[in-house]
Design a protein around this motif. Structure first.
Motif, mmCIF file in Angstrom:
data_model
loop_
_atom_site.group_PDB
_atom_site.id
_atom_site.type_symbol
_atom_site.label_atom_id
_atom_site.label_comp_id
_atom_site.label_asym_id
_atom_site.label_seq_id
_atom_site.Cartn_x
_atom_site.Cartn_y
_atom_site.Cartn_z
ATOM 1 N N TRP B 284 0.830 -1.211 0.000
ATOM 2 C CA TRP B 284 0.000 0.000 0.000
ATOM 3 C C TRP B 284 0.859 1.253 0.000
ATOM 4 N N MET B 285 1.937 1.216 0.783
ATOM 5 C CA MET B 285 2.845 2.365 0.834
ATOM 6 C C MET B 285 3.391 2.691 -0.552
ATOM 7 N N THR B 286 3.710 1.628 -1.307
ATOM 8 C CA THR B 286 4.254 1.826 -2.644
ATOM 9 C C THR B 286 3.255 2.596 -3.500
ATOM 10 N N LEU B 287 1.998 2.168 -3.403
ATOM 11 C CA LEU B 287 0.946 2.832 -4.159
ATOM 12 C C LEU B 287 0.812 4.287 -3.723
ATOM 13 N N PHE B 288 0.812 4.466 -2.423
ATOM 14 C CA PHE B 288 0.654 5.770 -1.816
ATOM 15 C C PHE B 288 1.778 6.712 -2.264
ATOM 16 N N PHE B 289 2.994 6.162 -2.346
ATOM 17 C CA PHE B 289 4.144 7.000 -2.679
ATOM 18 C C PHE B 289 4.144 7.455 -4.130
ATOM 19 N N LEU B 290 3.265 6.866 -4.960
ATOM 20 C CA LEU B 290 3.166 7.364 -6.328
ATOM 21 C C LEU B 290 2.774 8.838 -6.315
ATOM 22 N N GLY B 313 12.179 10.805 -7.789
ATOM 23 C CA GLY B 313 12.109 9.771 -8.819
ATOM 24 C C GLY B 313 12.544 8.417 -8.299
ATOM 25 N N THR B 314 13.608 8.415 -7.485
ATOM 26 C CA THR B 314 14.101 7.154 -6.932
ATOM 27 C C THR B 314 13.026 6.490 -6.090
ATOM 28 N N PHE B 315 12.344 7.296 -5.269
ATOM 29 C CA PHE B 315 11.340 6.711 -4.385
ATOM 30 C C PHE B 315 10.070 6.319 -5.131
ATOM 31 N N ILE B 316 9.654 7.175 -6.085
ATOM 32 C CA ILE B 316 8.419 6.839 -6.799
ATOM 33 C C ILE B 316 8.575 5.530 -7.543
ATOM 34 N N THR B 317 9.693 5.352 -8.235
ATOM 35 C CA THR B 317 9.840 4.142 -9.044
ATOM 36 C C THR B 317 10.456 2.991 -8.252
ATOM 37 N N GLY B 318 11.034 3.289 -7.107
ATOM 38 C CA GLY B 318 11.782 2.219 -6.440
ATOM 39 C C GLY B 318 11.394 1.937 -5.010
ATOM 40 N N LEU B 319 10.307 2.551 -4.534
ATOM 41 C CA LEU B 319 10.005 2.372 -3.115
ATOM 42 C C LEU B 319 9.827 0.900 -2.751
ATOM 43 N N PHE B 320 9.209 0.159 -3.657
ATOM 44 C CA PHE B 320 8.992 -1.259 -3.356
ATOM 45 C C PHE B 320 10.324 -2.001 -3.257
ATOM 46 N N GLN B 351 17.304 -14.777 -8.156
ATOM 47 C CA GLN B 351 16.787 -14.305 -9.449
ATOM 48 C C GLN B 351 15.286 -14.069 -9.368
ATOM 49 N N ALA B 352 14.609 -14.962 -8.650
ATOM 50 C CA ALA B 352 13.168 -14.789 -8.487
ATOM 51 C C ALA B 352 12.862 -13.476 -7.767
ATOM 52 N N LYS B 353 13.685 -13.155 -6.764
ATOM 53 C CA LYS B 353 13.465 -11.896 -6.053
ATOM 54 C C LYS B 353 13.652 -10.722 -7.011
ATOM 55 N N PHE B 354 14.688 -10.825 -7.848
ATOM 56 C CA PHE B 354 14.938 -9.768 -8.844
ATOM 57 C C PHE B 354 13.717 -9.611 -9.749
ATOM 58 N N TRP B 355 13.176 -10.739 -10.221
ATOM 59 C CA TRP B 355 12.039 -10.671 -11.146
ATOM 60 C C TRP B 355 10.741 -10.313 -10.451
ATOM 61 N N LEU B 356 10.732 -10.332 -9.138
ATOM 62 C CA LEU B 356 9.575 -9.795 -8.420
ATOM 63 C C LEU B 356 9.671 -8.273 -8.332
ATOM 64 N N LEU B 357 10.881 -7.793 -8.005
ATOM 65 C CA LEU B 357 11.049 -6.362 -7.737
ATOM 66 C C LEU B 357 11.000 -5.532 -9.020
ATOM 67 N N VAL B 358 11.630 -6.036 -10.087
ATOM 68 C CA VAL B 358 11.748 -5.223 -11.297
ATOM 69 C C VAL B 358 10.393 -4.907 -11.937
ATOM 70 N N PRO B 359 9.520 -5.909 -12.147
ATOM 71 C CA PRO B 359 8.234 -5.556 -12.761
ATOM 72 C C PRO B 359 7.439 -4.562 -11.920
ATOM 73 N N ILE B 360 7.511 -4.684 -10.614
ATOM 74 C CA ILE B 360 6.740 -3.753 -9.788
ATOM 75 C C ILE B 360 7.318 -2.348 -9.911
ATOM 76 N N SER B 361 8.641 -2.263 -10.001
ATOM 77 C CA SER B 361 9.276 -0.972 -10.231
ATOM 78 C C SER B 361 8.842 -0.408 -11.585
ATOM 79 N N PHE B 362 8.772 -1.293 -12.571
ATOM 80 C CA PHE B 362 8.367 -0.860 -13.910
ATOM 81 C C PHE B 362 6.930 -0.333 -13.889
ATOM 82 N N ILE B 363 6.057 -1.072 -13.193
ATOM 83 C CA ILE B 363 4.657 -0.635 -13.113
ATOM 84 C C ILE B 363 4.577 0.727 -12.423
#
Lengths: 231, 492
Positions: B284-290, B313-320, B351-363
């Motif tokens: 939720w925080m990630t969403l909120f920080f948008l 920018g770092t926080f908006i795209t990378g908070l998660f 690698q799985a952790k990487f592929w979890l974090l990156v798409p969410i950052s992309f979104i």
């Protein structure tokens, strides 16, 4: 199958486990007994590379376990709830473990059908999370998951504790059958001398980390052990 | 008896592993709290000047009184989000010869000692001393002050009651939320005027004790409700605030089967987030920080510059990445032994952790695109920061996650929850925030900032292609440290 060499573990200078040498052969059923604090769980944790030994090493199939991944492919284990992913349902958990060993859903289901007696209709298809199950049912999930992968080595810590008498007997039979069918190496620790002497051919007594006795099961084993612990 | 309870509570806190191991964190936390308190106090001392400034034609006392009901509404809303139920591990006391009323009164009394109850005092007290006492005299000023203080306590017990009901009957909560929402809407459409009512009520409190008595009656009423409720439910099977929820199916999850083992791990993480309170709060925080950008982009001092926007920018795209990634092992502390003994390749695991974090950052980056409203510069910066996040920061965070061997209880709330936070979390933020600025500085000095952004983005993008290499380094460290981490996780 498993060799222990000069193994010791110290906590704050006090020896918790001290085993100069121990061999467990393939197909052996190995029972570990001892009072609280004897070092049973610590020993099992070292076999599973969960705790770093203070000295010495453990080999499974001539390979040192430490930092190695190979033994995990054929070793099933359940020591405590720390092995259970508690926010999954039992079925999801089985599926996850099966997946790690390249089993598809049908294979998982097939293998678990043997556990129906043990599960007593309370595990499979349950809509509860593992964390909401009773302690006994959690243990059943953990043990079944360890056996699900049809391991060559099966390591269980206190498998009979927290289970009702019926389940204890069912589990005992399950373990015996399993061992016969797959000729796996079985390592069990227990406080319950009755059960452990029934399931295991070899009994090792630990006391304050040392191996005090190492006996093959005979007619008098249970009596001897009871005498030993009656002190 | 009560003093026994207090001493037990004190021991529980002091002997908790969290307190003992985290002196540094507690000092930092203490510093933050002190800082906030100071801010509120200063606000309290100068609020009359501020009111005169903003509402030059009106009487500051009336303006202040007009805001009180809004404060009460915001307070209710904040408490609904933040306030934890006062829980005491009641179980060990129930079978002992202690009167239940004592236990309950202690339990309820304890909930008063919550910072939320005291922050507003820092404004009310200076205001009443500085402004009200000279105008209305000590007695009336104090009646007014106590009306406000008890109003806060009333909110406290109202929320405690609502939150308790939440575990039993959802309808109470719906009524509560609808109530707040309808009052807000009625006020918004000017059908009723909260500020008028507020002014009248609290002006009246300055000349009469009636409002104080009403508030005290309300306070007593809610306290009684709570008391009765707990009294009726002090049986073990009814105390637990945990619901045995039935499991819903998560749609579309079969999709992950296609990605083999890595897909399974990602799926496990998604279930972890959806089914546990604390990681859900992080989501939720990630969403909120948008919306974080809305604080900075409209202001000229920030939008003109670059460095502040880098933070944003770092926080908006990378908070998660930061918030979830720093505890990447801690989330799994409950079953970490299971992770270690099962047939899991550390490389694939990370690698799985990487592929979890990156798409969410992309979104997150995609969702930040509407900020183009504030100029293309914002999008360019966010793109550069996004690439840097997925190419550099994500690996820094994952690497440092192996330093963190503090267990996390998934079921505890996430806001203001410092469990599992270690000093490494603060250290790791430094390179993540500073590095882009260092890369950028020469281009800024040469007055070609967009080249600088391009460099930051390229570094991130190119580095991200080598993710397998970076992850192999992290996995090696993981294997070397795993005993230490596992033993930390076992000490809950």
């Amino acid at each position: 199958m498993i060799s222990v060499k000069d193994l010791s573990k110290k906590y704050n200078g006090i020896l918790a486990v001290n085993i100069p040498s121990l061999e467990i052969k393939q197909g052996e059923s190995f029972g570990l007994v001892g009072n609280n604090g004897a070092g049973k769980t610590t020993f099992f944790r070292m076999i599973l590379d969960l705790i770093r030994p203070s000295s010495g090493e453990i080999l499974i199939k001539e390979e040192i376990v430490k930092g190695n991944n190979n033994w995990k492919k054929f070793t099933g284990s359940y020591l405590d709830e720390g092995f259970l992913i508690d926010f999954l349902t039992p079925d999801e958990y089985f599926e996850f473990i099966g997946n790690l060993h390249k089993l598809n859903k049908a294979e998982v289901d097939g293998r678990l059908s043997k556990f129906e007696d043990l599960f007593n209709g309370e595990i499979r298809g349950s809509k509860k999370f593992v964390r909401d199950l009773s302690k006994g049912n959690q243990k059943k999930v953990g043990i079944a998951a360890a056996m699900l992968i049809q391991p060559e080595i099966l390591i269980l810590d206190e498998p009979f504790a927290n289970l009702d008498p019926t389940t204890q007997i069912r589990l005992k039979n399950q373990m015996k059958n399993f061992k016969e069918e797959y000729n796996c190496t079985l390592l069990v620790s227990s406080h319950d001398l009755n059960h452990v002497t029934e399931v295991c051919e070899r009994i090792v007594v630990l006391e304050k980390g040392d191996v005090i006795q190492d006996l093959m099961r005979s007619e008098t084993t249970l009596k001897d052990l009871e005498e030993y612990f009656a002190v | 008896m009560i003093s026994q309870f207090i001493s037990h509570k004190w021991k529980e806190t002091k002997r908790s592993t969290f307190w003992q191991k985290n002196l540094a964190i507690n000092i930092i936390l203490g510093f933050f709290i002190f800082y906030f308190l100071l801010n509120f106090l200063i606000l309290g001392i100068f609020i009359d000047k501020a009111l005169e400034e903003f509402f030059p034609d009106e009487n500051p006392v009336e303006v202040f009184n007009g805001f009180i009901l809004y404060y009460a509404m915001v307070d209710l809303f904040m408490r609904f989000q933040l306030q934890e139920l006062p829980v005491m591990t009641i179980q060990p006391y129930l079978h002992l010869p202690i009167r239940r009323s004592k236990i309950i009164n202690y339990l309820l009394g304890k909930s008063i000692f919550n910072l939320l109850n005291f922050f507003p005092w820092l404004i009310f007290i200076p205001f009443s001393i500085k402004v009200l006492i000279p105008q209305y005299g000590v007695t009336q000023a104090e009646i007014w002050l106590f009306t406000l203080i008890f109003l806060g306590f009333t909110n406290n017990y109202l929320i405690v009651y609502v939150k308790r009901q939440m575990t039993k009957k959802l309808s109470y909560v719906v009524i509560f939320v609808l109530g707040i929402a309808s009052v807000t809407l009625l006020d918004y459409f000017e059908i009723i005027s909260l500020s008028n009512i507020s002014t009248r009520v609290f002006n009246y409190a300055l000349i009469s004790p009636v409002p104080l008595l009403v508030v005290m009656a309300l306070l007593g009423f809610f306290y009684y409700l709570n008391y009765q409720f707990i009294l009726d439910h002090t049986y073990l099977d009814e105390i637990s605030t945990k619901k045995n929820k039935e499991v819903g199916n998560i749609a579309g999850l079969k999709y992950f089967d296609r990605f083999g083992e890595i897909g399974q791990f990602i799926l496990l993480d998604i279930k972890l987030i959806l089914r546990n309170k604390r990681p859900r709060t992080v989501a939720w925080m990630t969403l909120f920080f948008l919306f974080y950008g809305l604080i900075f982009y409209p202001q000229e001092i920030y939008i003109e510059g670059y460095y502040m926007l880098f933070f944003v920018g770092t926080f908006i795209t990378g908070l998660f990445i930061f918030n979830y990634g720093q505890f990447i092992l801690g989330w799994e502390s409950n079953y970490f032994d299971g992770i270690l003994t099962n047939n899991i390749d550390p490389n694939k695991y990370y690698q799985a952790k990487f592929w979890l974090l990156v798409p969410i950052s992309f979104i997150s980056f995609i969702f930040s695109l509407p900020y183009v409203f504030f100029g293309w510069k914002v999008v360019a910066i966010n793109l550069a920061m996004f690439l840097f996040n997925i190419g550099v920061n994500v690996f820094v965070v994952l690497y440092f996650s192996t330093y963190n061997n503090k267990a996390i209880e998934l079921s505890k709330g996430g806001a203001m929850n410092w469990q599992g936070v270690g000093i490494s979390q603060f250290i790791l933020m430094i390179p993540c925030l500073i590095l882009p600025m260092i890369f950028f500085l020469p281009f800024d000095l040469m007055d070609i900032p967009y080249y600088g952004l391009a460099i930051i983005g390229s570094i991130g993008l190119i580095s991200s292609f080598f993710y397998k290499f970076w992850i192999s380094i992290i996995a090696k460290r993981f294997v070397a440290e795993k005993h230490k981490i596992a033993s930390g996780f076992r000490q809950k």
